[in-house]
Design an enzyme around this catalytic site. Structure first.
Site, PDB file in Angstrom:
ATOM      1  N   SER A   1       6.627   2.465  -8.800  1.00 33.26           N
ATOM      2  CA  SER A   1       5.412   2.688  -9.584  1.00 33.26           C
ATOM      3  C   SER A   1       4.183   2.599  -8.680  1.00 33.26           C
ATOM      4  CB  SER A   1       5.323   1.662 -10.712  1.00 33.26           C
ATOM      5  OG  SER A   1       5.248   0.349 -10.176  1.00 33.26           O
ATOM      6  N   TYR A   2       3.011   2.815  -9.264  1.00 31.23           N
ATOM      7  CA  TYR A   2       1.772   2.868  -8.478  1.00 31.23           C
ATOM      8  C   TYR A   2       1.580   1.569  -7.696  1.00 31.23           C
ATOM      9  CZ  TYR A   2      -3.062   3.997  -7.353  1.00 31.23           C
ATOM     10  OH  TYR A   2      -4.226   4.290  -6.686  1.00 31.23           O
ATOM     11  N   PRO A   3       1.408   1.659  -6.356  1.00 32.46           N
ATOM     12  CA  PRO A   3       1.434   0.443  -5.531  1.00 32.46           C
ATOM     13  C   PRO A   3       0.103  -0.291  -5.406  1.00 32.46           C
ATOM     14  CG  PRO A   3       1.343   2.366  -4.108  1.00 32.46           C
ATOM     15  CD  PRO A   3       1.367   2.879  -5.521  1.00 32.46           C
ATOM     16  N   ARG A   4      -0.967   0.214  -5.993  1.00 29.60           N
ATOM     17  CA  ARG A   4      -2.258  -0.479  -5.895  1.00 29.60           C
ATOM     18  C   ARG A   4      -2.583  -1.111  -7.248  1.00 29.60           C
ATOM     19  NH1 ARG A   4      -4.808   0.700  -1.135  1.00 29.60           N
ATOM     20  NH2 ARG A   4      -4.204   2.608  -0.058  1.00 29.60           N
TER      21      ARG A   4
END
Length: 708
Positions: free
Chosen positions: A171-174
Site C-alpha cells: 500500500s501507499y508507503p508515505r
C-alpha cells in the site's frame, strides 16, 4: 467518489506557507554562505554550502552527539560478580549496586563476600508478563527498521518502497498513521499471502485459528498503515526490494498475531550485607515473535530455589571497566529525534538526511552511523557562535506551530508568512554582520588557498605560476594577484603545450572529459571565467561563485566556443562544419590521435575521422560547395588509401568522396551533404560582442539556484 467535496482551503494555504518560508529562508542563507566561503579555502570540498530550516537542525543533532563524544572523559569503575553452583547450573549474580567508582571500596566489598562465603536466598518472585504485538507500520518506523536491521539508508528505503507501491505489492508507503481504519479488510489481505512460499503457512494459520485485532494506534487522518497488497517472491523483486517487502509482510502478520507471553522469575540473594540477584525468563506463548523472531525474548532457565536456602559461593570476580562515550548517531536514532522534535514529515525526513550526506556535512559509517565532517562541525559551531536559534529544532517547532494555526483556520496565511520571514530577515541581517565569527572557525579548520594545490600554469597578468586546486570546486589560484579562476568540474586538467591565449596571455589548459568518448578541449582560464564575447552560454558546469567583481560576467567559455578570428584554437580555426544534430559546430579534437575525431561544441555528437593518420589539421580554405573547412590528412604510409602510396590529401568531409567514405558517426543520425546549415562563422547565437562592452544581464527575481 460519489460525494466529492471542495479541497480544504486552509490546509492548502498552510502547505503554501511552508513552501514559501522554506524556499526564501533556505535560498537567502545558502546563497550568502556559498558566495562567502566558496573559493576561499583550498581543502573546502563543497560547491554549495546550504542552509535549511529542517536540514540544519538535522545536522545539529549529529554534531551535538559528536561534541558529546569529543568532550567525554572516561572513568574507571568496578563491578562485583559472585558465582554459585546449584543443581548443575553455574549462575553469575548481578550486584544491586551495579558498579562503584572507588577501587578500595570495591575491594573491601569483595573481601566481605569472600569472608562470608555463603549466598542466602532471601526472596523468589514469579510474574507472568507479556510483550505487546506491534501496531500498524508507518513511514517513520519503516525507515528506522530499514536502517538499523536491513542496512538501507532512508533515501534508498523510500525508493524501494515507492517501486513496490507502483508495482502493486504494498500500500501507499508515505503515511503517519499506525491505526487501521474500521473498514480494513484483514481477511482479504491475509488471503493474498496464503499462497506465498514464505509466509503462506503462517497466514493460513491466522485465518484458521482466528487472528487478533491489531492494537489501537494513531490515526493521523492520511493513509492506512503500510501493508502487503499481493504475494511476491525474491526472484520477482530482487534482493533489496525483497528484504523490504519481507519485513512489511512480517510486520503486518505480527500485528494480527497474539502477544508474546512469558514467565519471569527473579531470585534475590544476600551475602556479607550486600544484595544480589539473578533473573530467568521462559516464553509460554511465542505469539508475534514466531513471525518476527528478532523481537523474541532471550530465554534463560533457572533452577528452583527455596527462600532461606544457603549456597556456597564458588568464586568472586571484581571486574574493572571504563565508562565509554556514546557512539555516533545512527540513522534510526536520528529519525527518532527528528520525529520527536517535529523536524520534517514522513515524506521529507529521508530527503533531509540524504541532503546532509550529499552536501558532505556527515559521512555514513559502519552500522549506518552518521559522523559529521569538519565542514558540518564548523557550520554548526558557527551558527552556535552567531545565533544558536539557526540550528536548534525549536525554530522549526515555532514555524510548524504557526503553520498548524493556518491549517486550522485560526491564523491568516499571509500574516504568518510575513511574520516568520520578518523574523528570519532580522536573523539574516545579524548573521551577515557576524559572519567573521564563523569564518574564524573555517580558518582554523581549512587551509588557505596559498597553501593548497600544485603549480600548473602561468597567470597572464603577473606571469607567475598559478596553483591548481583539484578539490571541488576545482579552480586555479594566483597567489600574486589573489585571483581565483574556476575550471570545468569534471575531467582532468593539465597544461596545453605551454601555448598562450592571444587575448590575455594566460597559458592554455587542456581538459579531458572522462570516458572513452569524452571530449578533450583547450581553454583559457581567464576567458573561461570572463568570456570576452557576450551571448555565449555557460558550459561544463563551472560554478559562478565568489566575488562577481573578480569573476566578471560569467563562466564557461572554452576555446571551442570562442569566435576570435585569428586565434588558432577558436571555433573559427578548428571548426569544420555544422553539426547534423543541433545548431552547434563540429570541432576537431586536437589530441585525439591516432583515433582522430570531430565533436560538437554543443551536443554529444561525435564523428570518427580516418583512423591511424599521422596528422589531421584544419586549413584556411573553405569548400566552394558547402562553405565547410577543408581539412588536411597525412595518411600512414602502410595504410594510405591514396594511389601510388601518396599520403597527403586535402578535402571536405562532406563533399570529398574519399574522406566522406572514411568518416563514421558515433552519436547522431547521419552526416551528409544535404540539408546542411552554415557554420555561423563569427555570428554566434545572440550575436557576439567584444570584451569590455556593457552587459545587459538581467537580475534573477525568483532567487533561483541557476547561477550557482
Amino acid at each position: 467518489m460519489n460525494s466529492l467535496a471542495e479541497p480544504n482551503r486552509d490546509e492548502a494555504l498552510s502547505v503554501d506557507a511552508r513552501q514559501e518560508i522554506d524556499l526564501k529562508v533556505g535560498v537567502a542563507f545558502t546563497r550568502f554562505q556559498t558566495s562567502y566561503f566558496n573559493g576561499k579555502y583550498g581543502n573546502l570540498d563543497a560547491r554549495v554550502i546550504s542552509y535549511g530550516p529542517c536540514q540544519t537542525p538535522t545536522l545539529g543533532f549529529c554534531v551535538d552527539r559528536y561534541l558529546q563524544i569529543t568532550m567525554f572523559k572516561p572513568e574507571k569503575f568496578w563491578m562485583l560478580h559472585p558465582y554459585i553452583m546449584y543443581k548443575g547450573y553455574e549462575l553469575k549474580l548481578e550486584w544491586e549496586r551495579s558498579r562503584l567508582f572507588d577501587a578500595d571500596v570495591s575491594a573491601m566489598f569483595r573481601n566481605r563476600i569472600i569472608e562470608d562465603g555463603i549466598m542466602k536466598v532471601v526472596r523468589v518472585s514469579e510474574k507472568l508478563e507479556s510483550k505487546a504485538r506491534p501496531s500498524g507500520l508507518n513511514t517513520v518506523n519503516l525507515l528506522k527498521v530499514a536502517s538499523s536491521a536491513l542496512g538501507f539508508g532512508p533515501q534508498l528505503t523510500m525508493q524501494l518502497a515507492e517501486r513496490l507501491y507502483t508495482q502493486g505489492f504494498i500500500s501507499y508507503p508515505r503515511t503517519e498513521s499506525t491505526a487501521y481504519p474500521s473498514s480494513f479488510d484483514f481477511k482479504g489481505t491475509l488471503g493474498t499471502l496464503v499462497h506465498n512460499p514464505v509466509f503462506g503457512a503462517y497466514a493460513q494459520k491466522l485465518l484458521t485459528e482466528s487472528y487478533n485485532k491489531p492494537r489501537a494506534g494513531t490515526d493521523a487522518g492520511d493513509h492506512p498503515p503500510i501493508t502487503p497488497m499481493r504475494s511476491a517472491s525474491e526472484d520477482s523483486l530482487g534482493n533489496d526490494a525483497w528484504k523490504l517487502y519481507q519485513y512489511i509482510c512480517q510486520h503486518f502478520l505480527g500485528t494480527l498475531s497474539p502477544d508474546c507471553k512469558y514467565r519471569r522469575i527473579k531470585v534475590e540473594f544476600e551475602s556479607g550485607g550486600e544484595q544480589f540477584q539473578c533473573v530467568g525468563q521462559l516464553a509460554t506463548v511465542k505469539g508475534f515473535t514466531s513471525i518476527m523472531p528478532w523481537l523474541a525474548i532471550s530465554e534463560k532457565n533457572l533452577p528452583e530455589f527455596a527462600v532461606g536456602e544457603k549456597i556456597e559461593i564458588s568464586k568472586v570476580e571484581l571486574d574493572e571497566g571504563n565508562t565509554s562515550p556514546p557512539d555516533y548517531l545512527s540513522e534510526s536514532e536520528l529519525i527518532s529525534l527528528m520525529e520527536k522534535h517535529g523536524i520534517g514529515t514522513d515524506a521529507s525526513i529521508s530527503v533531509h538526511i540524504n541532503n546532509i550526506c550529499e552536501r558532505n556535512y556527515v559521512q555514513v559509517q559502519a552500522g549506518r552511523r552518521l559522523a559529521p565532517t569538519p565542514l558540518g562541525i564548523s557550520l554548526i559551531r558557527g551558527y552556535q557562535c552567531i545565533d544558536s536559534d539557526l540550528c536548534l529544532p525549536d525554530i522549526r517547532s515555532f514555524i510548524e506551530h504557526q503553520i498548524t494555526l493556518v491549517a486550522k483556520g485560526q491564523a491568516d496565511h499571509s500574516m504568518v508568512v510575513q511574520h516568520v520571514l520578518e523574523q528570519f530577515r532580522r536573523k539574516f541581517s545579524y548573521f551577515v554582520k557576524q559572519i567573521d565569527n564563523m569564518d574564524a572557525l573555517f580558518e582554523a579548520q581549512f587551509s588557505p588557498l596559498s597553501d593548497s594545490g600544485r603549480l600548473l600554469s602561468k597567470c597572464g597578468k603577473c606571469l607567475r605560476y598559478m596553483k591548481y586546486i583539484s578539490t571541488q570546486p576545482a579552480r586555479l589560484y594566483c597567489g600574486t594577484c589573489e585571483e581565483v579562476y574556476y575550471v570545468p568540474q569534471k575531467g582532468t586538467v593539465k597544461l596545453y603545450k605551454e601555448l598562450t591565449c592571444p587575448l590575455d596571455n594566460f597559458e592554455l589548459l587542456l581538459c579531458s572529459m572522462p570516458g572513452p568518448e569524452g571530449k578533450s578541449f583547450p581553454l583559457c582560464p581567464y576567458c573561461f571565467n570572463c568570456p570576452p564575447f557576450e551571448g555565449i552560454d555557460t558550459f561544463f558546469g563551472a560554478p559562478k561563485t565568489g566575488d562577481s567583481t573578480k569573476l566578471g560576467k560569467g563562466v564557461g567559455m572554452p576555446c571551442f566556443l570562442c569566435p576570435h578570428t585569428t586565434c588558432p584554437h577558436s571555433v573559427i580555426a578548428q571548426g569544420v562544419c555544422a553539426c547534423p544534430e543541433c545548431s552547434g559546430t563540429l570541432v576537431l579534437d586536437p589530441v585525439s590521435a591516432p583515433k582522430w575525431r570531430l565533436y560538437c561544441n554543443m551536443c554529444n555528437c561525435l564523428v570518427s575521422l580516418p583512423e591511424g593518420a599521422h596528422r589531421i589539421s584544419t586549413t584556411q580554405d573553405k569548400c566552394p560547395e558547402c562553405d565547410s573547412t577543408i581539412i588536411e590528412v597525412d595518411f600512414n604510409k602502410k595504410t594510405t588509401p591514396l594511389k601510388d602510396g601518396a599520403t597527403l590529401h586535402n578535402g571536405c568531409i562532406l563533399c570529398d568522396e574519399l574522406l566522406h567514405s572514411l568518416v563514421e558517426m558515433k552519436h547522431g543520425r547521419s552526416i551528409s551533404r544535404h540539408g546542411r546549415r552554415g557554420r555561423g562563422r563569427g555570428r554566434g547565437r545572440g550575436g557576439y560582442r567584444g570584451r569590455g562592452r556593457g552587459s545587459n544581464k538581467q537580475q534573477d527575481p525568483k532567487m533561483s539556484f541557476r547561477d550557482f
